[in-house]
Design an enzyme around this catalytic site. Structure first.
Site, PDB file in Angstrom:
ATOM      1  N   PHE C 245       0.824  -1.214   0.000  1.00  0.00           N
ATOM      2  CA  PHE C 245       0.000   0.000   0.000  1.00  0.00           C
ATOM      3  C   PHE C 245       0.857   1.262   0.000  1.00  0.00           C
ATOM      4  O   PHE C 245       0.424   2.315   0.455  1.00  0.00           O
ATOM      5  CB  PHE C 245      -0.977   0.005   1.184  1.00  0.00           C
ATOM      6  CG  PHE C 245      -1.708  -1.301   1.356  1.00  0.00           C
ATOM      7  CD1 PHE C 245      -2.593  -1.742   0.384  1.00  0.00           C
ATOM      8  CD2 PHE C 245      -1.479  -2.115   2.463  1.00  0.00           C
ATOM      9  CE1 PHE C 245      -3.253  -2.958   0.516  1.00  0.00           C
ATOM     10  CE2 PHE C 245      -2.130  -3.338   2.600  1.00  0.00           C
ATOM     11  CZ  PHE C 245      -3.024  -3.768   1.627  1.00  0.00           C
ATOM     12  N   GLY C 515       1.018  -0.404 -12.020  1.00  0.00           N
ATOM     13  CA  GLY C 515       1.679  -1.689 -12.190  1.00  0.00           C
ATOM     14  C   GLY C 515       1.038  -2.616 -13.205  1.00  0.00           C
ATOM     15  O   GLY C 515       1.716  -3.152 -14.085  1.00  0.00           O
ATOM     16  N   ALA C 516      -0.253  -2.814 -13.094  1.00  0.00           N
ATOM     17  CA  ALA C 516      -0.906  -3.819 -13.934  1.00  0.00           C
ATOM     18  C   ALA C 516      -0.794  -3.449 -15.406  1.00  0.00           C
ATOM     19  O   ALA C 516      -0.372  -4.254 -16.239  1.00  0.00           O
ATOM     20  CB  ALA C 516      -2.371  -3.949 -13.529  1.00  0.00           C
ATOM     21  N   ILE C 620     -10.389  -4.364 -18.177  1.00  0.00           N
ATOM     22  CA  ILE C 620     -10.198  -5.064 -16.911  1.00  0.00           C
ATOM     23  C   ILE C 620      -9.533  -6.397 -17.240  1.00  0.00           C
ATOM     24  O   ILE C 620     -10.126  -7.272 -17.865  1.00  0.00           O
ATOM     25  CB  ILE C 620     -11.541  -5.257 -16.184  1.00  0.00           C
ATOM     26  CG1 ILE C 620     -12.189  -3.893 -15.891  1.00  0.00           C
ATOM     27  CG2 ILE C 620     -11.346  -6.047 -14.889  1.00  0.00           C
ATOM     28  CD1 ILE C 620     -11.355  -2.932 -15.066  1.00  0.00           C
ATOM     29  N   ASN C 622      -8.416  -8.890 -15.422  1.00  0.00           N
ATOM     30  CA  ASN C 622      -8.953 -10.072 -14.748  1.00  0.00           C
ATOM     31  C   ASN C 622     -10.009  -9.578 -13.760  1.00  0.00           C
ATOM     32  O   ASN C 622      -9.675  -9.017 -12.720  1.00  0.00           O
ATOM     33  CB  ASN C 622      -7.824 -10.820 -14.024  1.00  0.00           C
ATOM     34  CG  ASN C 622      -8.332 -12.056 -13.291  1.00  0.00           C
ATOM     35  OD1 ASN C 622      -9.486 -12.128 -12.856  1.00  0.00           O
ATOM     36  ND2 ASN C 622      -7.463 -13.045 -13.135  1.00  0.00           N
ATOM     37  N   PRO C 623     -11.269  -9.735 -14.107  1.00  0.00           N
ATOM     38  CA  PRO C 623     -12.318  -9.149 -13.262  1.00  0.00           C
ATOM     39  C   PRO C 623     -12.338  -9.706 -11.844  1.00  0.00           C
ATOM     40  O   PRO C 623     -12.790  -9.039 -10.913  1.00  0.00           O
ATOM     41  CB  PRO C 623     -13.617  -9.498 -13.996  1.00  0.00           C
ATOM     42  CG  PRO C 623     -13.273 -10.460 -15.056  1.00  0.00           C
ATOM     43  CD  PRO C 623     -11.799 -10.393 -15.315  1.00  0.00           C
ATOM     44  N   LYS C 692      -6.080   0.373 -17.661  1.00  0.00           N
ATOM     45  CA  LYS C 692      -5.537   1.347 -16.713  1.00  0.00           C
ATOM     46  C   LYS C 692      -5.486   0.645 -15.362  1.00  0.00           C
ATOM     47  O   LYS C 692      -5.690  -0.554 -15.288  1.00  0.00           O
ATOM     48  CB  LYS C 692      -6.406   2.603 -16.698  1.00  0.00           C
ATOM     49  CG  LYS C 692      -6.292   3.380 -18.014  1.00  0.00           C
ATOM     50  CD  LYS C 692      -7.021   4.703 -18.027  1.00  0.00           C
ATOM     51  CE  LYS C 692      -8.481   4.576 -18.323  1.00  0.00           C
ATOM     52  NZ  LYS C 692      -9.095   5.833 -18.833  1.00  0.00           N
ATOM     53  N   VAL C 694      -6.592  -0.229 -11.349  1.00  0.00           N
ATOM     54  CA  VAL C 694      -7.776  -0.195 -10.473  1.00  0.00           C
ATOM     55  C   VAL C 694      -7.402  -0.274  -8.998  1.00  0.00           C
ATOM     56  O   VAL C 694      -8.244  -0.067  -8.138  1.00  0.00           O
ATOM     57  CB  VAL C 694      -8.776  -1.344 -10.745  1.00  0.00           C
ATOM     58  CG1 VAL C 694      -9.423  -1.179 -12.088  1.00  0.00           C
ATOM     59  CG2 VAL C 694      -8.119  -2.698 -10.618  1.00  0.00           C
ATOM     60  N   GLU C 696      -5.978   1.466  -6.855  1.00  0.00           N
ATOM     61  CA  GLU C 696      -6.152   2.606  -5.962  1.00  0.00           C
ATOM     62  C   GLU C 696      -7.486   3.304  -6.151  1.00  0.00           C
ATOM     63  O   GLU C 696      -7.983   3.972  -5.253  1.00  0.00           O
ATOM     64  CB  GLU C 696      -4.996   3.596  -6.167  1.00  0.00           C
ATOM     65  CG  GLU C 696      -3.657   2.931  -5.894  1.00  0.00           C
ATOM     66  CD  GLU C 696      -2.481   3.880  -5.927  1.00  0.00           C
ATOM     67  OE1 GLU C 696      -1.478   3.577  -5.255  1.00  0.00           O
ATOM     68  OE2 GLU C 696      -2.533   4.919  -6.613  1.00  0.00           O
TER      69      GLU C 696
END
Ligand SMILES: Cc1cc2nc3c(=O)[nH]c(=O)nc-3n(C[C@H](O)[C@H](O)[C@H](O)COP(=O)(O)OP(=O)(O)OC[C@H]3O[C@@H](n4cnc5c(N)ncnc54)[C@H](O)[C@@H]3O)c2cc1C
Ligand code: SF4
Ligand code: FES
Ligand code: FES
Lengths: 316, 171, 735
Positions: C245, C515-516, C620, C622-623, C692, C694, C696
């Site tokens: 975090f 990161g993702a 997304i 991986n939902p 993009k 997610v 945060e």
């Protein structure tokens, strides 16, 4: 954690004997409070007397219709015991509102009574604290004291007693039974068991050095409606900001005890008598002589409000 | 300080150790037996990451000394199942994404397994309405699991995983 | 690959594996307790000695002397390290305070010594025998005092401290409806479950640290700089991280001290910070004071919007960038934002999940609620009314790459049953509970960072992706496997992912929600290079080749991947780099939070009964894991709203409630079902992945939705977080 020697006590009397023979000794039961403090060197016993395998884990009926609870009965077992659930609901409820399932599985009746304050300055050895180190001062007095006591405080300490169980025990007029190294047994009423801080906040109970708790006795059931209302900063796994234990018995008699207000479970006999006059009257009597700080003054209002909640719950 | 011989029955096997009496059950598992599945999140009973099942009951292994458990039966996450052969609760956590960083996870799983047994055994909780009627509900599980903090906050997914196993048990 | 033009149709769009709710591939290891975290490396660093950090007992001043003789003589002690014998140390660029203090002390619990012993118990015990003699200095610990002399910082996350468009003062003054309120947010602690921990070992002049760190590449550089050694001599390994975090973005004392300790005793040393040391020794999210001024027409069209932020940090530190979202979120011709930094001697402030927005929105989105009420406009409608499709400071020439705030608000409201909300506060009662609903917009800036990867296929056709990227619970292992599987036409189970080792290609790391998208884009770039090579080997035109079912297909032919690779296997390193699309377009993620609370009318205890949100964050990947990120962040938002506060003792200059019993974070019982809707969105300007972040977004605005729900339930408008029961009952009617 300082080094210590370790023994397993063979009997309650032997435990008390060992404690007197080793001036730096401590009993260890569940260990959930003692080890916490030993890791921080707030407690520094040189000898540990493990009392876990002494038996003392039974709950039995007494001759006058009450219950004798062994000192080593775990909080989970006490809360779940059939007779406690049936006749001493306030005690079950108080226990179940405390700590977590894991901790209650370990915590014992005696250990719970003797757990020490959660005052954050007591917990930080770099800070002054009369309870931890007599004569150093009280950092909470002019520091972070939102959670501190408003009743029975002194200029030397404003800490609270954190136990939920003890509040219910006080309400029920329980008696703490002990044995000393010479085999003397005595019974200490809950009212006298915990002390107010005065100028010796390091002395928290009426126990003599080495005195060993064997059991806690509950007088015969009061009947009526039992309520334990704990107010806290998150929904579970948090100490009480304030708690109210109440019994409304069938004859219309009431009694109230409070957690989070004082250095001991707080009960004012004069307030007990005012149940019929409602929350405000009870609160006023219970809080007579309150001494608040800017941060914890809300506890006055909160006490009355929580009492109101208790009365409402009773009606429901 | 005298080193003290201690025998623990860990996941069904007797293990003998000679320990500094100060060694917690948690450190005995992690540092001496290299059973590092049990985690240390706080070392002070404040998080639940160290939850193991001792003599059938879940406890915080950080707040107990190993030598206090001489002869005791200790079940850890490694005893429940392995990556290749998961316990139903472990599988349910994977299916429901009941974790993120994974650090609180072994503690959550040990707790979850014990929680279902506690409900089965009729042990009441803070949210049990009638102390004499204990039954499974999501609210019961949330309260009982509250001694296991997950800062990643997979909470609803953990509840879903436990619900799955509970329903499976009934079926 | 340089990404400097919007993406066109590309192989990711096949979305055969990417975008599916694949179970975490690291899941079985985690649930079995078999994933090795930093303090658990018995496998690679056997027989370690144990280090125990000693923190400063004062917040400011100097060490006169440190007497280590008693500690050194204690059983099992191997070394005691202090500033006096640790050798000359540098300071990492990203550390504000030095990681080993002394003789001067910069904050409470700054490390002053490390005790190394044979066992953990011995090290902890001996630490208490180290006698440190201090001279206490005069420190500044009160933000309220600090604001009086606060200064504009040089920059706020690379942008100016202050911005101004049009005539804010004039427009605000003449606005028909005005909100002018000040909000405060307290210092907060990341409180990740795994303490900062490191195992360190030296082989000659080469150092390896197995540590818990979000940013491997940074850690190498900072360790080298601090130890004054060559970066080539530092290997950082961080495959599993028990939560970060933001608290593990930087080199911290555990890593430095473990390295120093291991050098001193000539064997592996491991150091974990004790939980009560973490809040004061490491970083935290700084407290803020925020003034919001919004002027609008009678029907809620914003004419002027101003956001002034004050926060503190150690000398040389940064301001909490709480005003940044206000530059972008709502329309309004006349605007102004300011940031002022007060010098404080509290522990080091730094990034915590969504630095800036997480607390900025706690203020802005309550101010919007206040404006909605003042105008008599529904709060959802108010936000829709003030939507804007371009950067309102830069004008239409800088449009958003994609912005579906309106859709999030509308669809979120629909799912949540917002229409049932009674706009008049304090009206809905169920038993002894006051019920209310709140809404808040979610906004988090989108950043992209260069990111590299190595993709190898062995002779059997098994694919291995390695990168120094980290998985801090974010699901990186899984989405990288999905990306490689998609591009190479195989199943997720055919891909092995290796992360968090500085011997692998440098990546974006895990921070700032980048990161993702960045790391999968790096894998994309590398796989595309590999595809070209394989197509060529197979004799195909790279453009025509289709990778599916473990085959390369083109021109009516299909060749198994394995055959194209050949027996010797193949391995490629490549990376993604980003051009100026983030400058040409405003890029951000959006959402809408909805919350229902029940407030105990007696005690003021607040219970969150329902939470829901709709989010638009590009593709997304991986939902399943994305949803987990969002609900986890929403929960942190609940914590911020209701309970999280590091309490400052202004006399001693430290955070008083520095453990997990006293610093409350939400537990199971605090959190109900949480509903998450991801809107279909592909952002062709964000990366070839069109994704993009997610991780945060979910915290941004969540706490404000709770706060607004409390108001709707009770009519008590609180502006100081956290909204604990003492503050709530302060406004409630007599019980
Ligand atoms: C995170 C956390 C949260 C908690 N939350 C709550 C809460 O909400 N409410 C609450 O009430 N409590 C709470 N607790 C405290 C918990 O209830 C106590 O730690 C526990 O009851 C102590 O019991 P024990 O048997 O483990 O005591 P031990 O730690 O074994 O002993 C405590 C003390 O009692 C002495 N002692 C033990 N047995 C005897 C005996 N037979 N005779 C004489 N002396 C004896 C010991 O020497 C020691 O000094 C919490 C604890 C933690 C760590
Ligand atoms: S209130 Fe009591 S326990 Fe707390 S610092 Fe003061 S003396 Fe110590
Ligand atoms: S490590 Fe034992 S409860 Fe946190
Ligand atoms: S999974 Fe990270 S703390 Fe629970």
């Amino acid at each position: 954690m300082k080094a210590f020697t370790y023994e397993r006590a063979a009997s309650p009397a032997k435990a008390a004997e060992a404690a007197v023979a080793n001036p730096g000794a401590k009993f260890i039961a569940g260990g959930t409070n003692l080890l916490d403090l030993m890791k921080l060197q707030i407690e520094t016993p040189t000898h540990l007397i493990d009392v876990n395998r002494l038996g003392l884990d039974e709950i039995a009926a007494t001759r006058d219709g009450g219950l004798r609870i062994g000192a080593l009965v775990r909080n989970t077992d006490l809360a779940a015991h059939k007779a406690v659930r049936r006749d001493y609901g306030v005690l079950s409820r108080a226990l179940l509102s405390g700590a977590s399932g894991q901790l209650r599985n370990k915590a014992t009746t005696a250990g719970n009574l003797l757990q020490r304050t959660r005052c954050p300055y007591f917990y930080d050895t770099t800070k002054p604290c009369n309870k931890r180190k007599p004569g150093t001062g009280c950092a909470a007095l002019n520091g972070f004291n939102r959670n501190m006591a408003i009743m029975g405080t002194s200029a030397d300490c404003i800490a609270t007693h954190p136990s939920d169980m003890a509040v219910a025990m006080r309400l029920l007029d329980a008696t703490v039974e002990t044995i000393t190294s010479d085999g003397t047994k005595r019974a200490i009423p809950m009212a006298d068991f915990h002390r107010l801080p005065g100028n010796t906040p390091d002395i928290e109970t009426a126990l003599a050095p080495g005195e060993f708790i064997t059991s806690v006795v509950l007088p015969k059931p009061l009947g009526g409606t039992h309520i334990y209302r704990k107010v806290r900063d998150r929904t579970s796994y948090a100490f009480a900001v304030l708690s109210v234990a109440a019994v409304f018995d069938k004859q219309g008699e009431t009694r109230f005890a409070f957690g989070g207000l004082a250095h001991k479970p707080w009960r004012v006999e004069a307030a007990d008598a005012l149940g019929s006059r409602g929350a405000a009257a009870v609160a006023e009597a219970a809080l007579a002589g309150a001494k608040t700080t800017e941060q914890n003054a809300f506890k006055i209002d909160l006490t009355q409000r929580t009492l109101a909640a208790v009365f409402a719950q009773k009606e429901a | 300080m005298t080193m003290t011989p201690t025998t623990l029955k860990v996941n069904g096997k007797d293990v003998r150790m000679t320990l500094d009496p100060r060694t917690t059950l948690l450190d005995a598992l992690r540092e001496h037996l290299h059973l590092t599945g049990t985690k240390k999140g706080c070392d002070h009973g404040q998080c639940g990451a160290c939850t193991v099942i001792v003599e059938g009951r879940r406890i915080n292994s950080c707040l107990t000394l190993a030598l206090m458990h001489d002869g005791d039966e200790i079940a850890t996450i490694e005893g429940l199942g392995s990556a290749d052969k998961m316990h139903p609760m472990q599988q349910a956590f994977v299916t429901h994404d009941g974790y993120q960083c994974g650090y609180c996870t072994p503690g959550q799983i040990c707790s979850a397994v014990a929680v279902l047994e506690e409900i089965e055994a009729g042990i009441p909780s803070h949210v049990t309405e009638d102390l004499n009627k204990v039954a499974y509900s999501d609210a019961e599980v949330r309260e009982r699991m509250s001694g296991n903090i997950c800062r990643c906050a997979a909470y609803p997914n953990i509840i879903a995983a436990i619900r799955d196993v509970a329903e499976g048990d009934k079926a | 690959m340089k990404f400097d033009q919007p993406a066109t149709l590309n192989p990711i769009d096949r979305a055969r594996v990417v975008g599916k709710p694949v179970d975490r591939i690291d899941g079985p290891l985690k649930v079995a307790g078999a994933a090795p975290y930093a303090y658990e490396r018995h496998d690679v660093a056997p027989n370690p000695a144990y280090g125990w950090m000693i923190g400063s007992a004062i917040a400011k001043g100097t060490i006169n002397s440190i007497d280590t003789t008693e500690a050194e003589a204690a059983p099992g002690v191997l070394a005691v390290l202090t500033h006096a014998n640790a050798g000359a140390l540098g300071k990492g660029n990203m550390n504000t305070a030095r990681l080993l203090g002394g003789p001067d002390i910069q904050h409470y619990d700054q490390a002053v010594a490390l005790v190394v012993a044979e066992t953990f118990e011995q090290a902890r015990d001996a630490a208490k025998l180290v006698r440190v003699d201090y001279t206490q200095g005069q420190g500044k610990f009160d933000l309220l005092v600090g604001v009086k002399t606060a200064q504009p910082p040089k920059s706020v996350q690379g942008s100016p401290a202050d911005t101004s468009v049009g005539d804010f003062d004039g427009a605000f003054k003449s606005a028909a409806v005005k909100v002018d309120q000040t909000y405060t947010t307290p210092d907060q602690s990341h409180a990740m479950m795994e303490p900062h921990a490191t195992t360190a070992a030296w082989a000659g002049d080469k150092l390896t640290v197995w540590t818990s760190n979000q940013m491997v590449t940074w850690a190498v550089k900072e360790m080298a700089k601090t130890l004054k050694i060559a970066p080539e001599n530092v290997q950082v390994v961080s495959p599993y991280i028990g939560g970060g975090f933001g608290s593990k973005l930087f080199l911290r004392a555990d890593a430095l001290l473990a390295a120093l300790g291991a050098r001193a005793v000539g064997r592996p040393v491991k150091v974990a910070l004790a939980r009560p040391q973490i809040p004061n020794n490491t970083t935290h999210r700084p407290a803020t004071i925020q003034r919001l001024r919004i002027g609008a027409t009678k029907d809620g069209v914003i004419q002027a919007i101003g956001h002034d932020v004050w926060a503190g940090d150690l000398p040389g530190g940064d301001v909490e960038s709480a005003g940044l979202q206000t530059r972008l979120l709502y329309a309004g011709k006349n605007r102004k934002t300011t940031h002022r930094l007060a010098e404080l001697d509290l522990p080091e402030g730094n990034a915590m999940r969504a630095p800036g927005e997480a607390v900025g929105l706690l203020a802005l989105e309550v101010a919007m609620d206040e404006l909605a009420e003042a105008c008599g406009v529904d709060p959802v409608e108010l936000r829709i009314k003030n939507d804007i499709q371009y950067d309102p400071e830069a004008g239409p020439k800088r449009p958003f790459s994609s912005r579906k705030l309106i859709e999030c608000l509308q669809q979120g409201a629909e799912r949540f049953g917002w229409s049932k909300r009674n706009p008049k506060p304090g009206q809905v009662r169920e038993g002894d509970f006051l019920i209310g609903m709140g809404v808040a917009a979610a906004f988090r800036n989108n950043m992209a960072m260069p990111s590299g990867a190595r993709v190898a296929i062995d002779g059997k056709g098994r694919i291995t992706v390695s990168t120094d990227m980290t998985d801090i619970g974010t699901g990186t292992y899984t989405i990288i496997a999905q990306t490689a599987a998609e591009l190479l036409g195989v199943n997720v189970s055919d891909v092995t992912v290796k992360l968090g080792d500085s011997s692998f290609p440098a990546s974006a790391g895990s921070g700032g929600q980048w990161g993702a998208n960045s790391s999968t884009a790096g894998v994309y770039a590398t796989c595309m290079t590999l595809r070209g090579m394989l197509a060529q080997k197979a004799g195909f035109n790279a453009e025509d080749a289709l990778f599916e079912d473990g085959m390369i297909k083109a021109a009516g032919k299909a060749i198994p991947l394995r055959d194209a690779v050949g027996r010797e296997g193949i391995s490629v390193d490549d990376k993604i780099e980003f051009g100026d699309l983030t400058e040409r377009y405003a890029q951000a993620t959006f959402g809408a939070h909805f919350c229902e609370v029940a407030v105990d009318r007696f005690t003021g205890e607040v219970h969150v009964r329902r939470m829901g949100g709709a989010f638009a964050a590009g593709r997304i990947l991986n939902p399943k894991t994305a949803r987990s990120q969002v609900i986890g962040a929403m929960t942190m938002g609940v914590g911020a709203a209701l309970m999280e506060e590091l309490v400052v003792d202004k006399r001693f200059g430290y955070f008083v409630n520095h453990d997990m019993a006293e610093y409350h974070v939400p537990v199971h019982a605090d959190i109900p079902e949480q509903d998450v809707l991801f809107l279909d969105e592909l952002d062709d300007k964000s990366s070839p992945m069109k994704a993009k972040g997610v991780g945060e977004l979910g915290i941004c605005g969540a706490g404000a939705a709770v706060a607004n729900a409390i108001y709707n339930a009770t009519g008590v408008r609180l502006r100081d977080y956290p909204m604990t029961l003492d503050k709530v009952i302060g406004g409630l009617a007599k019980a």
